[in-house]
Design a protein around this motif. Structure first.
Motif, short mmCIF file in Angstrom:
data_model
loop_
_atom_site.label_atom_id
_atom_site.label_comp_id
_atom_site.label_asym_id
_atom_site.label_seq_id
_atom_site.Cartn_x
_atom_site.Cartn_y
_atom_site.Cartn_z
N LEU A 121 1.04 -0.85 0.08
CA LEU A 121 -0.39 0.24 0.03
C LEU A 121 0.83 1.21 0.15
O LEU A 121 2.13 1.35 0.26
N SER A 122 0.37 2.37 -0.66
CA SER A 122 1.47 3.30 -0.51
C SER A 122 0.67 4.68 -0.22
O SER A 122 0.84 5.40 -0.50
N GLY A 123 0.97 4.89 1.38
CA GLY A 123 0.43 5.95 1.98
C GLY A 123 -1.60 6.86 1.59
O GLY A 123 -1.76 5.65 1.07
N GLY A 124 -1.35 7.13 2.71
CA GLY A 124 -2.83 7.84 3.18
C GLY A 124 -3.80 7.65 3.56
O GLY A 124 -2.74 6.61 4.52
N TYR A 125 -4.74 7.51 3.92
CA TYR A 125 -5.69 6.61 4.62
C TYR A 125 -6.74 6.30 4.05
O TYR A 125 -7.50 6.98 3.55
N PHE A 126 -8.15 5.59 5.12
CA PHE A 126 -9.00 5.09 4.30
C PHE A 126 -9.37 4.57 5.65
O PHE A 126 -8.67 4.57 6.88
N GLY A 127 -11.53 4.74 5.52
CA GLY A 127 -11.94 3.91 7.06
C GLY A 127 -12.66 4.30 6.65
O GLY A 127 -13.99 4.24 5.82
N TYR A 154 -17.65 4.64 3.65
CA TYR A 154 -16.04 4.04 3.45
C TYR A 154 -15.65 5.10 2.90
O TYR A 154 -16.75 5.55 2.14
N TYR A 155 -14.65 5.93 3.21
CA TYR A 155 -13.71 7.01 2.97
C TYR A 155 -12.41 7.09 2.70
O TYR A 155 -11.92 5.60 3.43
#
Length: 180
Positions: A121-127, A154-155
């Motif tokens: 995975l290459s950085g950032g966020y999700f949730g 989900y974002y």
């Protein structure tokens, strides 16, 4: 937004009619083993808590010809309302360690960095954020299991977002709790 407003109204109504004689732990600290991490749950009012956690969360996705899995750092928070404590007491069951069923507004944010897994995975966020139904049981000597199911929005930092199911399971130990 209507779903969130309806759920919030339900929580407020439930808290108004909750029984004062049934109370959750003042606070408790848990160690989770299935998804390695820690959790802290603190009482807000009768039968209501805030639950905070941090650790590694398992994630998987698949399709035709592939299956990806990964453990990523995760941070979560839940506003819980335990609703069946009086019934559990009436049946001679324990409510120690907040052993009861609950409804909650849950939020989990994952950091998009692979710790262990077969994908990068290459950085950032999700949730996600949304309502869940859950149960928690704490047995003698602190052994603890938990389960939650619900529906969330989900974002992430790359696209608009979408709705989908929420499912969680935990196994661990309550290290410290206090009903007073």
């Amino acid at each position: 937004m209507k779903l969130f407003s309806t759920f919030l109204l339900f929580l407020i109504t439930a808290s108004v009619f909750s029984q004062a004689a049934n109370d959750v732990e003042k606070h408790q600290f848990k160690i989770n083993m299935l998804n390695p991490g820690v959790e802290y749950e603190v009482r807000l009012a009768t039968n209501q808590t805030l639950d905070f956690g941090a650790g590694l969360q398992f994630g998987a996705r698949g399709g035709e010809g592939y299956f990806d899995w990964v453990f990523v750092p995760a941070f979560n928070a839940q506003y819980r309302h335990y609703y069946n404590m009086k019934r559990r007491i009436g049946k001679g069951k324990t409510i120690s360690g907040n052993s009861a069923n609950y409804i909650a507004l849950a939020n989990t944010t994952f950091i998009n960095e692979s710790i262990i897994g077969n994908t990068v995975l290459s950085g950032g966020y999700f949730g996600y954020v949304g309502p869940v139904y859950g149960l928690q049981r704490t047995y003698p000597k602190g052994f603890n299991i938990g389960f939650k199911i619900g529906f969330g929005y989900y974002y992430d930092d790359f696209y608009e977002g979408e709705f989908g199911p929420v499912l969680g399971f935990s196994i661990g130990w309550v290290i410290r709790g206090n009903r007073k």
